[in-house]
Design a protein around this motif. Structure first.
Motif, mmCIF file in Angstrom:
data_model
loop_
_atom_site.group_PDB
_atom_site.id
_atom_site.type_symbol
_atom_site.label_atom_id
_atom_site.label_comp_id
_atom_site.label_asym_id
_atom_site.label_seq_id
_atom_site.Cartn_x
_atom_site.Cartn_y
_atom_site.Cartn_z
ATOM 1 N N UNK A 1 -29.701 -35.595 -140.291
ATOM 2 C CA UNK A 1 -28.915 -35.830 -139.073
ATOM 3 C C UNK A 1 -29.782 -36.490 -138.004
ATOM 4 N N UNK A 2 -31.001 -35.994 -137.826
ATOM 5 C CA UNK A 2 -31.884 -36.588 -136.810
ATOM 6 C C UNK A 2 -32.314 -37.993 -137.200
ATOM 7 N N UNK A 3 -32.576 -38.203 -138.475
ATOM 8 C CA UNK A 3 -32.910 -39.561 -138.931
ATOM 9 C C UNK A 3 -31.779 -40.532 -138.579
ATOM 10 N N UNK A 4 -30.563 -40.070 -138.776
ATOM 11 C CA UNK A 4 -29.417 -40.932 -138.490
ATOM 12 C C UNK A 4 -29.322 -41.232 -136.985
ATOM 13 N N UNK A 5 -29.634 -40.260 -136.152
ATOM 14 C CA UNK A 5 -29.654 -40.514 -134.702
ATOM 15 C C UNK A 5 -30.689 -41.576 -134.369
ATOM 16 N N UNK A 6 -31.895 -41.447 -134.919
ATOM 17 C CA UNK A 6 -32.955 -42.423 -134.646
ATOM 18 C C UNK A 6 -32.543 -43.792 -135.171
ATOM 19 N N UNK A 7 -31.934 -43.842 -136.342
ATOM 20 C CA UNK A 7 -31.475 -45.119 -136.894
ATOM 21 C C UNK A 7 -30.463 -45.784 -135.956
ATOM 22 N N UNK A 8 -29.471 -45.003 -135.499
ATOM 23 C CA UNK A 8 -28.425 -45.566 -134.632
ATOM 24 C C UNK A 8 -28.991 -46.046 -133.306
ATOM 25 N N UNK A 9 -29.944 -45.319 -132.754
ATOM 26 C CA UNK A 9 -30.437 -45.658 -131.419
ATOM 27 C C UNK A 9 -31.548 -46.694 -131.438
ATOM 28 N N UNK A 10 -32.062 -47.018 -132.612
ATOM 29 C CA UNK A 10 -33.076 -48.081 -132.684
ATOM 30 C C UNK A 10 -32.541 -49.342 -133.354
ATOM 31 N N UNK A 11 -31.345 -49.261 -133.928
ATOM 32 C CA UNK A 11 -30.735 -50.430 -134.580
ATOM 33 C C UNK A 11 -30.556 -51.561 -133.573
ATOM 34 N N UNK A 12 -30.124 -51.198 -132.369
ATOM 35 C CA UNK A 12 -29.985 -52.159 -131.278
ATOM 36 C C UNK A 12 -30.872 -51.665 -130.132
ATOM 37 N N UNK A 13 -32.163 -51.989 -130.198
ATOM 38 C CA UNK A 13 -33.097 -51.410 -129.231
ATOM 39 C C UNK A 13 -32.752 -51.707 -127.775
ATOM 40 N N UNK A 14 -32.111 -52.838 -127.516
ATOM 41 C CA UNK A 14 -31.756 -53.143 -126.126
ATOM 42 C C UNK A 14 -30.773 -52.132 -125.548
ATOM 43 N N UNK B 1 -47.713 -42.855 -135.083
ATOM 44 C CA UNK B 1 -47.172 -41.870 -136.006
ATOM 45 C C UNK B 1 -45.825 -42.363 -136.506
ATOM 46 N N UNK B 2 -45.603 -42.235 -137.795
ATOM 47 C CA UNK B 2 -44.344 -42.644 -138.403
ATOM 48 C C UNK B 2 -43.189 -41.844 -137.797
ATOM 49 N N UNK B 3 -42.151 -42.521 -137.267
ATOM 50 C CA UNK B 3 -41.035 -41.796 -136.652
ATOM 51 C C UNK B 3 -40.384 -40.775 -137.592
ATOM 52 N N UNK B 4 -40.334 -41.084 -138.880
ATOM 53 C CA UNK B 4 -39.737 -40.133 -139.816
ATOM 54 C C UNK B 4 -40.563 -38.848 -139.884
ATOM 55 N N UNK B 5 -41.864 -38.986 -139.851
ATOM 56 C CA UNK B 5 -42.743 -37.810 -139.830
ATOM 57 C C UNK B 5 -42.524 -36.994 -138.565
ATOM 58 N N UNK B 6 -42.325 -37.692 -137.447
ATOM 59 C CA UNK B 6 -42.095 -37.016 -136.171
ATOM 60 C C UNK B 6 -40.774 -36.246 -136.215
ATOM 61 N N UNK B 7 -39.717 -36.874 -136.708
ATOM 62 C CA UNK B 7 -38.409 -36.219 -136.794
ATOM 63 C C UNK B 7 -38.498 -34.968 -137.666
#
Length: 192
Positions: free
Chosen positions: A88-101, A173-179
């Motif tokens: 679930x958290x990975x998906x949040x990071x994916x959605x919020x970094x897909x369009x960084x602007x 640090x790899x974001x996935x590791x952080x999540x």
């Protein structure tokens, strides 16, 4: 006369492009009109004040960040557990970094809201509703934790996104590791 919701979205998306390119200082009703390719005065007809315009941009960001129902439904079929929480958290990071602007624009709006009480009221309401929706959704997942843990995750993810999309502290640090670490340190998982 009712406002056209498609025109409102077109103007908000144009405003987000202006905000991403020029920052809050460059965001004017006229700049939005120009970016959207509409007659002068259109944006001010839809958003009567600067705070209303900025608040509408915050609402539009949240609409664009909304999760894909099919992805959420797929996750919901899985049994509750650590890996599901991480995903679930990975998906949040994916959605919020897909369009960084979009994320940068939200960060900018949040900072601007600290200086503009009217925007603070509008954007604060949008953010509080999003948090309440997240808490309510989390309660349906069968995962551990409640409102406080979801708040902690918001605080942690906001910091991660700020570092990923702004000036970084350079921890590399790899974001996935952080999540994964967020989940492991927030919830005391038991192993069978």
């Amino acid at each position: 006369m009712p406002r056209n919701p498609d025109r409102r979205r077109l103007l908000a998306d144009a405003g987000l492009r202006v905000l991403a390119e020029s920052g809050a200082r460059g965001l004017t009703h006229r700049a939005v009109d120009t970016e959207a390719g509409v007659p002068a005065g259109t944006a001010s007809n839809y958003f009567r004040s600067r705070d209303a315009l900025l608040g509408a941009l915050g609402e539009r960001i949240m609409e664009r960040f909304a999760p894909d129902a099919a992805v959420v439904a797929g996750l919901a079929t899985r049994p509750p557990g650590r890996e599901l929480f991480v995903d679930y958290l990975r998906y949040i990071v994916e959605r919020t970094t897909r369009e960084p602007d979009l994320t940068r624009a939200l960060i900018e709006l949040r900072l601007e809201a600290a200086r503009r009480p009217g925007l603070g009221d509008i954007l604060g309401g949008t953010l509080r509703q999003g948090y309440q929706d997240d808490v309510a959704f989390h309660a349906t997942t069968g995962l551990p934790g409640g409102a406080f843990e979801i708040a902690l995750l918001h605080y942690a993810l906001d910091g991660l996104l700020l570092d990923m999309l702004g000036a970084s502290i350079g921890a590399d640090t790899d974001p996935d590791r952080v999540v994964t670490a967020f989940v492991d340190r927030l919830i005391p998982w038991t192993t069978a």
